[in-house]
Every structure is written in C-alpha cells, then in structure tokens.
Design a protein around this motif. Structure first.
Motif, PDB file in Angstrom:
ATOM      1  N   SER A   8       0.712  -1.418  -0.023  1.00 55.84           N
ATOM      2  CA  SER A   8      -0.188  -0.355  -0.116  1.00 55.84           C
ATOM      3  C   SER A   8       0.818   1.342  -0.083  1.00 55.84           C
ATOM      4  CB  SER A   8      -1.054  -0.068   1.219  1.00 55.84           C
ATOM      5  OG  SER A   8      -0.457  -0.113   2.513  1.00 55.84           O
ATOM      6  N   THR A   9       2.015   1.124   0.213  1.00 59.86           N
ATOM      7  CA  THR A   9       3.071   2.442   0.246  1.00 59.86           C
ATOM      8  C   THR A   9       3.208   2.585  -1.191  1.00 59.86           C
ATOM      9  OG1 THR A   9       5.044   1.079   0.256  1.00 59.86           O
ATOM     10  CG2 THR A   9       4.094   1.678   2.298  1.00 59.86           C
ATOM     11  N   SER A  10       2.737   2.194  -2.028  1.00 59.09           N
ATOM     12  CA  SER A  10       2.816   2.218  -3.538  1.00 59.09           C
ATOM     13  C   SER A  10       1.931   3.626  -3.989  1.00 59.09           C
ATOM     14  CB  SER A  10       2.292   1.335  -4.416  1.00 59.09           C
ATOM     15  OG  SER A  10       1.069   0.950  -4.160  1.00 59.09           O
ATOM     16  N   ASP A  11       0.811   3.719  -2.873  1.00 60.79           N
ATOM     17  CA  ASP A  11      -0.139   4.840  -3.166  1.00 60.79           C
ATOM     18  C   ASP A  11      -0.871   4.973  -4.354  1.00 60.79           C
ATOM     19  OD1 ASP A  11       0.197   6.024  -0.573  1.00 60.79           O
ATOM     20  OD2 ASP A  11       2.014   7.358  -1.314  1.00 60.79           O
ATOM     21  N   HIS A  20      -5.902  -1.876 -13.567  1.00 57.75           N
ATOM     22  CA  HIS A  20      -4.796  -2.538 -14.285  1.00 57.75           C
ATOM     23  C   HIS A  20      -4.445  -3.938 -13.481  1.00 57.75           C
ATOM     24  CE1 HIS A  20      -3.354   1.013 -16.693  1.00 57.75           C
ATOM     25  NE2 HIS A  20      -3.606   1.714 -15.425  1.00 57.75           N
ATOM     26  N   LYS A  21      -5.406  -4.649 -12.783  1.00 55.84           N
ATOM     27  CA  LYS A  21      -5.483  -5.695 -12.174  1.00 55.84           C
ATOM     28  C   LYS A  21      -4.201  -5.718 -11.307  1.00 55.84           C
ATOM     29  CE  LYS A  21      -7.989  -8.085 -15.626  1.00 55.84           C
ATOM     30  NZ  LYS A  21      -8.279  -6.887 -16.425  1.00 55.84           N
ATOM     31  N   ILE A  22      -3.947  -4.861 -10.360  1.00 55.42           N
ATOM     32  CA  ILE A  22      -2.905  -4.902  -9.501  1.00 55.42           C
ATOM     33  C   ILE A  22      -3.486  -5.251  -8.115  1.00 55.42           C
ATOM     34  CG2 ILE A  22      -1.085  -3.586  -8.363  1.00 55.42           C
ATOM     35  CD1 ILE A  22      -1.118  -1.841 -10.893  1.00 55.42           C
ATOM     36  N   HIS A  23      -2.737  -6.170  -7.513  1.00 54.08           N
ATOM     37  CA  HIS A  23      -2.997  -6.845  -5.971  1.00 54.08           C
ATOM     38  C   HIS A  23      -2.305  -5.873  -4.907  1.00 54.08           C
ATOM     39  CE1 HIS A  23      -5.106  -9.794  -3.363  1.00 54.08           C
ATOM     40  NE2 HIS A  23      -4.080  -9.306  -2.552  1.00 54.08           N
ATOM     41  N   VAL A  24      -2.949  -5.261  -4.348  1.00 50.50           N
ATOM     42  CA  VAL A  24      -2.098  -4.250  -3.145  1.00 50.50           C
ATOM     43  C   VAL A  24      -2.349  -4.963  -1.972  1.00 50.50           C
ATOM     44  CG1 VAL A  24      -1.981  -1.973  -2.204  1.00 50.50           C
ATOM     45  CG2 VAL A  24      -2.638  -2.313  -4.638  1.00 50.50           C
ATOM     46  N   LEU A  37      -5.839  -2.256   8.837  1.00 55.00           N
ATOM     47  CA  LEU A  37      -5.162  -2.536   7.527  1.00 55.00           C
ATOM     48  C   LEU A  37      -5.424  -1.050   6.484  1.00 55.00           C
ATOM     49  CD1 LEU A  37      -6.919  -5.854   6.409  1.00 55.00           C
ATOM     50  CD2 LEU A  37      -4.543  -5.303   7.597  1.00 55.00           C
ATOM     51  N   ASP A  38      -4.291  -0.669   6.239  1.00 53.43           N
ATOM     52  CA  ASP A  38      -3.916   0.560   5.231  1.00 53.43           C
ATOM     53  C   ASP A  38      -4.746   0.509   4.202  1.00 53.43           C
ATOM     54  OD1 ASP A  38      -2.954   2.902   4.474  1.00 53.43           O
ATOM     55  OD2 ASP A  38      -0.836   2.014   3.551  1.00 53.43           O
ATOM     56  N   GLY A  39      -5.558   1.571   4.028  1.00 53.96           N
ATOM     57  CA  GLY A  39      -6.452   1.597   2.714  1.00 53.96           C
ATOM     58  C   GLY A  39      -7.587   0.884   2.619  1.00 53.96           C
ATOM     59  N   ILE A  40      -7.946   0.089   3.828  1.00 52.11           N
ATOM     60  CA  ILE A  40      -9.021  -1.001   3.721  1.00 52.11           C
ATOM     61  C   ILE A  40      -9.906  -0.565   5.159  1.00 52.11           C
ATOM     62  CG2 ILE A  40     -10.021  -3.137   4.243  1.00 52.11           C
ATOM     63  CD1 ILE A  40      -7.453  -4.135   2.508  1.00 52.11           C
ATOM     64  N   ALA A  74      -4.173 -15.354  -4.491  1.00 57.79           N
ATOM     65  CA  ALA A  74      -5.300 -14.597  -4.884  1.00 57.79           C
ATOM     66  C   ALA A  74      -5.042 -13.962  -6.112  1.00 57.79           C
ATOM     67  CB  ALA A  74      -5.824 -13.652  -3.839  1.00 57.79           C
ATOM     68  N   SER A  75      -3.946 -13.316  -6.241  1.00 58.26           N
ATOM     69  CA  SER A  75      -3.667 -12.513  -7.578  1.00 58.26           C
ATOM     70  C   SER A  75      -3.522 -13.462  -8.576  1.00 58.26           C
ATOM     71  CB  SER A  75      -2.481 -11.543  -7.371  1.00 58.26           C
ATOM     72  OG  SER A  75      -1.423 -12.322  -7.157  1.00 58.26           O
ATOM     73  N   ARG A  76      -2.871 -14.514  -8.371  1.00 55.22           N
ATOM     74  CA  ARG A  76      -2.558 -15.454  -9.615  1.00 55.22           C
ATOM     75  C   ARG A  76      -3.914 -15.970  -9.991  1.00 55.22           C
ATOM     76  NH1 ARG A  76      -1.423 -21.236  -9.018  1.00 55.22           N
ATOM     77  NH2 ARG A  76      -0.346 -22.023 -10.804  1.00 55.22           N
TER      78      ARG A  76
END
Length: 282
Positions: A8-11, A20-24, A37-40, A74-76
C-alpha cells in the motif's frame, strides 16, 4: 500471464489498481490497541484528520509473510497467471521486502520479488509500468529487465511540514542533522540509495513548492515525460498547484495524483506534498 502485487505504500488509487489488475497488500497501522489495514480499515483522509487530534502516536507494521502468501495465491487466481511479480518499497525503509520474499517460499509457483529502492508514487510509477508492459505481452523476464533499467532513474522529492514524524519513526535517514533547524526552514527531501536524504533547504513553504517545480524542470529539461506523479497528505491545494504547473510544462503521457497512504503518513505527518517522475529515456 503475470500477476502483479505491491504494497500500500505505492499510493496507487483503488481505481488504478482495479483497472490494471494490481493486487495491493495493505501495511498495518497500529494505533493504541487497534491494528488497522492501510487503505481498507483506514483511508488517508480519516487518518490525517485523526492524526492531528489524537495524542497517541500511531505506528506501522509490515505485512506478515502469510499476508503475501495469500496475496500471491489470490492475485494468480484472479488473472489466471502462471507466475507473480511483487514490487515493494525500499528495504532500507521497511522489512516489507523480507516478508514478501519469505511469503514466496510457501507457494508452488514462481514469484519474483523486487526491492524498488523507493516508495509512494516512485514505487507506484514502477508498478504501473510493469502492468503496462504485461498488458502489451512482455514476458516476466522482459518486464524485470525493463524495470531494472528504470529503477536508478526514479525520482521522489517531497516537503514535510515538520521533521518530527520522520525523526520519531526512525525513517529520517541522512536528514537527521536537520532536526532542530529553525522553524522557518523547509527542507526538501528525496529518496536516494533507498533512504531519505536532504536535497536542500529553503525558507517558507511556498518557496519549497516552487523549488520542487524548479528541480523537476532542471532535471527533466525538454524530454518527453512518460509518467509524473504528485502526492500529498492533507495538502490538496498545494497538490493541485503542482499538478497544473507540471501538466502545463511537460504534458506528460501519464500524470497521477495520489493521497499519501496512512502507512507513509505515520512517518511524514500531515501536510506533506511531493512529486515523483521517471527520467528513463524511451
């Protein structure tokens, strides 16, 4: 197909991550007895509002290896991928990279973990680049090679209202000698060599914002910029000003505006504003 994971530090905004189907993987914000949980469980606006009124200082904790193991699985599955690429913030700023590597030991498929040596939208720009290359059909080997070419050219500059939070959280790096400087001195800090270092100091906040722009204009020259990011924590007016000037000057292919997440804000404090860009020649 390649699944992409970051922390989550990717902001990266939720909308961009979904697009873009990116799992954070969320960092943890520890506030007294709460583990958020940061962002959640805590978003940026709520965090900064609470930070300015609460006497108990928050802390952070990196995701556990198991958090990454679950994220890889999960991302896979979400994109039917053969393997996973995970990009983390600098290992000099957090043990997140170590957790990500350890989490990869518990899955039966290939996971490549890359320490980007940066954070915030410096990391975010790299993650979005990886997603773009994947969507164009590049292999994981090709993507990692291209990311390695970009890593040394990512720039992150920022101004904080006070150095108190960086000092208290132990993330102040080589800017430590600035603690205790006159209140009207505003240091411009940057990420270099994976840690926070002082770039220069100016007087007043407005001059610091102008100097951020000047640094970008000087470093980037007349090159065509593929990606520029503006990030802030409780400083929307300053961020919009930087966005307008950067858009006018560069007309970049991608211009991102992001709220600095709670996990980063714990160590920077409120009213932080910064810029990030990629100097890699296309």
């Amino acid at each position: 197909m390649l699944a992409i994971v970051t922390d989550s530090t990717s902001d990266i905004s939720k909308d961009l991550a979904a697009k873009h189907k990116i799992h954070v993987v969320p960092q943890h914000v520890i506030w007294g007895k709460e583990n958020l949980l940061d962002g959640i469980e805590i978003d940026a606006d709520t965090f900064y509002e609470r930070l300015t009124r609460e006497s108990i200082p928050p802390q952070t904790s990196a995701p556990a290896p198991g958090d990454f193991t679950r994220a890889y699985q999960a991302s896979r599955e979400a994109v039917n991928a053969d393997e996973v690429l995970c990009l983390t913030l600098s290992k000099k700023l957090s043990v997140t990279y170590t957790s990500a590597v350890q989490g990869a030991e518990h899955v039966p498929f290939k996971v490549t973990v890359l320490d980007t040596g940066t954070a915030s939208l410096g990391l975010g720009i790299l993650v979005l680049l990886a997603a773009k290359l994947r969507d164009k059909g590049a292999s994981s080997t090709e993507i990692v090679a291209e990311l390695q070419r970009h890593l040394p050219n990512i720039r992150v500059y920022f101004v904080v209202a006070t150095l108190e939070y960086l000092h208290r959280g132990g993330r102040i790096g080589r800017a430590k000698h600035l603690v205790g400087s006159a209140l009207n001195i505003k240091p411009i800090l940057h990420l270099s060599g994976g840690e926070i270092r002082p770039k220069e100091s100016v007087r007043t906040h407005n001059k610091a914002l102008s100097r951020l722009l000047d640094i970008a204009f000087e470093e980037c020259g007349n090159r065509k910029m593929s990606a520029i990011g503006v990030m802030h924590g409780q400083a929307p007016d300053e961020a919009r000003y930087l966005m307008e000037r950067l858009q006018q000057h560069f007309e970049p292919e991608n211009l991102y505006l992001s709220h600095i997440c709670a996990a980063v804000g714990v160590h920077t404090g409120p009213r932080i504003v910064g810029i990030s860009y990629d100097l890699t020649e296309n």
